[in-house]
Design an enzyme around this catalytic site. Sequence first.
Site, mmCIF file in Angstrom:
data_model
loop_
_atom_site.group_PDB
_atom_site.id
_atom_site.type_symbol
_atom_site.label_atom_id
_atom_site.label_comp_id
_atom_site.label_asym_id
_atom_site.label_seq_id
_atom_site.Cartn_x
_atom_site.Cartn_y
_atom_site.Cartn_z
ATOM 1 N N CYS A 116 -0.219 2.443 -4.306
ATOM 2 C CA CYS A 116 -1.057 3.573 -4.678
ATOM 3 C C CYS A 116 -0.210 4.842 -4.667
ATOM 4 C CB CYS A 116 -2.212 3.730 -3.694
ATOM 5 S SG CYS A 116 -3.500 2.523 -3.951
ATOM 6 N N HIS A 163 0.850 -1.182 0.000
ATOM 7 C CA HIS A 163 0.000 0.000 0.000
ATOM 8 C C HIS A 163 0.886 1.233 0.000
ATOM 9 C CE1 HIS A 163 -3.569 -2.318 0.808
ATOM 10 N NE2 HIS A 163 -2.913 -2.972 1.747
#
Length: 456
Positions: free
Chosen positions: A198, A157
């Site tokens: 991301c 992430h």
Amino acid sequence: MRWFFLTILVLVGVGVQGYTLEESLLEMEGDGEVRGDLWAVLLAGSNGWFNYRHQADVCHAYQILHAHGVPDERIIVMMYDDIAYNEQNPTPGKIINRPRGPDVYHGVPKDYTGEDVTPENFLKVLRGDAEGLRGVGSGKVLGSGPNDRVFINMVDHGAPGLFAFPDDILHAENLTNALLYMHNNGMYNQLVIYVESCESGSLFQRLLPSDIEAYALSASSPRQHSYACYMDDERMTYLGDVFSVKWMEDTDVENLHKETLKKQFELVRQEVTTSTVMHWGELRLGGQKVARFLGNQDPSSIPQIQRFPMRSTEDDPCLNSSIASPDAPLGIYKAQLRHAKTLGAKRYWKEQIEALTMNRLLVKLMMWKVVAEVTGDREKASQMTSSSHIHDISRWGCYTASVRAFHEQCFNLAHNPYATRVLNSLVNLCEHGYTSDQVLAATKKICIHPPMPPVL
Ligand SMILES: *[C@@H]1O[C@H](CO)[C@@H](O)[C@H](O)[C@H]1NC(C)=O
Ligand SMILES: *[C@@H]1O[C@H](CO)[C@@H](O)[C@H](O)[C@H]1NC(C)=O
């Protein structure tokens, strides 16, 4: 003799079409005598069954390097290692990176696992700080020198300007500083770094210099999500991430002695339709052959791996199951609900979805309150927290300190991945001249909520 020969080539102006002369020379160096060794650092920054895909990607990357002849002594793997023997794994001891795919877990070195997967240890590995890692994990660090090549793959992430770890976050500036340190201390001749997370472009935008022989690919632009894919109904989790799947499935079928980094970038950029794959740093390195960074083994001796036939987005099993990474937990809950057999189970998964949705709203509300406290103005707060209000990060000091405050006072960003979705408000505050001291004071005042379950 070699330099004499190259000088003659320069004099007669030999250049391969489409490249500058310098690139052609680099290429020849790549094809001919390969100086130095290849080293690799592979990092999966997450844990938990929900995040199966990150460790699966990194295990697959290891299999590629291994098959292409890179010895384990020069591959450093950092991953939590809670997937293969997870109680939810229907095939104990095995990890796959695509539906019905081969096991990618066997043989993966366990250099740093569990609690050793930290930003500090990762940076020490990059800096070659063996002393600092004495007694930790395998203690293996980059031992590369000025003639060597380094390949780094990071999967997890992320958010604007940061990359998550199981318990903490790595700030983009620390990564940049480590790369600069490596360059300044003769730890590589050339370095390639592939990142899946991301907003991964934000780790390089305005940060990675274009003159330190480092070339980076990011799964997404500084403002986009990266995407998970390959929902597996047996394992009830996603098996891969779109960018990782695409570059590795390409690597699995290519002759790496022929394919250049630039060619791979262009191919992957075209195949990843979910986000914009971008390249950064010293773009000239794109002329290099992929084999230089993933292993030089003679391709004829590498077992062939079948690739899924790709015709269109609709029947590409990765793209047609893709989901924005932050939505993956909901995607998993919804799949659980679809497969639930009893009324009780259906109710349970419905409640999970409702609770997650409520907790996500609460995170948004807390950020709004923090921003309202900082600006002292409700209207401004709504403006600063609006998802359509976006700046590039230029005030890094303010932003990093503000993120730190939110991470420490409000929501641990590693344990609450959804909380990374609201950090754009902190970018906005900093870019509009508010200070990290104001943010810190506000978080201390506002974030006094009782402990709550992780907000995925
Ligand atoms: C990141 O950089 C900051 C500022 O230089 C430093 O204080 C911090 O300790 C670094 N973090 C890590 C994990 O090295
Ligand atoms: C995705 O593609 C695969 C392989 O072509 C196909 O079997 C599957 O039905 C497709 N799924 C969806 C949701 O379209």
